[in-house]
Design an enzyme around this catalytic site. Structure first.
Site, PDB file in Angstrom:
ATOM      1  N   GLU A  23       0.840  -1.205   0.000  1.00 17.76           N
ATOM      2  CA  GLU A  23       0.000   0.000   0.000  1.00 17.76           C
ATOM      3  C   GLU A  23       0.872   1.251   0.000  1.00 17.76           C
ATOM      4  O   GLU A  23       2.004   1.216   0.471  1.00 17.76           O
ATOM      5  CB  GLU A  23      -0.868   0.031   1.262  1.00 17.76           C
ATOM      6  CG  GLU A  23      -2.280  -0.440   1.065  1.00 17.76           C
ATOM      7  CD  GLU A  23      -3.167   0.566   0.346  1.00 17.76           C
ATOM      8  OE1 GLU A  23      -2.677   1.361  -0.485  1.00 17.76           O
ATOM      9  OE2 GLU A  23      -4.365   0.545   0.606  1.00 17.76           O
ATOM     10  N   VAL A  72      -0.388  14.194   1.837  1.00 22.09           N
ATOM     11  CA  VAL A  72       0.933  13.990   1.263  1.00 22.09           C
ATOM     12  C   VAL A  72       0.825  13.567  -0.197  1.00 22.09           C
ATOM     13  O   VAL A  72      -0.137  12.900  -0.606  1.00 22.09           O
ATOM     14  CB  VAL A  72       1.753  12.962   2.064  1.00 22.09           C
ATOM     15  CG1 VAL A  72       2.171  13.540   3.412  1.00 22.09           C
ATOM     16  CG2 VAL A  72       0.995  11.660   2.253  1.00 22.09           C
ATOM     17  N   ASP A  97      -4.385   5.345   6.326  1.00 25.89           N
ATOM     18  CA  ASP A  97      -4.843   6.395   7.244  1.00 25.89           C
ATOM     19  C   ASP A  97      -6.010   5.859   8.060  1.00 25.89           C
ATOM     20  O   ASP A  97      -5.818   5.426   9.177  1.00 25.89           O
ATOM     21  CB  ASP A  97      -5.100   7.741   6.548  1.00 25.89           C
ATOM     22  CG  ASP A  97      -5.955   7.666   5.307  1.00 25.89           C
ATOM     23  OD1 ASP A  97      -6.772   6.741   5.175  1.00 25.89           O
ATOM     24  OD2 ASP A  97      -5.804   8.552   4.465  1.00 25.89           O
TER      25      ASP A  97
END
Length: 174
Positions: free
Chosen positions: A91, A145, A95
């Site tokens: 991955e 990000v 989160d």
């Protein structure tokens, strides 16, 4: 910039070494990158692995733009049978944990000999669902990000580093 190229390369090499140590004696590892975000990380990681590996892909969707739908759906399934095989899910980011938990459950139901997970980044502060995390590249703060496969509305994936972007204004990574 949050994480530079050299630091990413060093961490990928260290992860590959750890995976190789823990895969000793396996005849083959099936590496399953989650498209689209994990493709760069998975390419670099598999090139560093000494353990023989096959690569197959899945594509999952849980975001629309910068907003999580809260539901995970399978967009593209594996082409190969993983029953009795050693599997490593790769991955780009964990989160909430929903996507990885969903995929791990789906693949576990197919009877692999073993199932491990590797994520480039992990936002522990956002994790809501328990997800298996065997290998973690970087623990990162709760910021959006981009780079090294990570994107904002399909932009910035090909940056060679990981940067931060503000979703409100889609500013260039800094």
């Amino acid at each position: 910039m949050l994480i530079g190229e050299a630091k990413i390369a060093a961490r990928v090499a260290a992860l590959a070494e750890q995976i190789d140590r823990e895969s000793a004696g396996m005849d083959e590892l099936v590496v399953v990158p989650v498209l689209r975000g994990a493709f760069i990380f998975a390419a670099d990681l598999t090139r560093r692995l000494r353990t023989p590996c096959a690569v197959d892909f899945v594509a999952l969707a849980s975001y629309q733009g910068a907003v999580s739908s809260g539901a995970v759906r399978l967009v593209m399934d594996l082409r190969s049978d993983i029953a009795g095989r050693h599997v490593l899910i790769v991955e780009d980011i964990v989160d909430s944990g929903r996507t990885l938990a969903y995929l791990a459950g789906l693949l576990r139901s197919r009877g692999p000999a073993s199932l491990r997970t590797c994520t480039l980044t992990h936002k522990a502060a956002r994790q809501e669902v328990a997800a298996p995390l065997d290998y973690v590249g970087f623990e990162i703060p709760d910021r959006w990000v981009v780079g090294y496969g990570l994107d904002y509305q399909d932009r910035f994936r090909t940056l060679p580093y990981i940067g931060v972007v503000e979703p409100d204004d889609a500013a260039l990574p800094r």
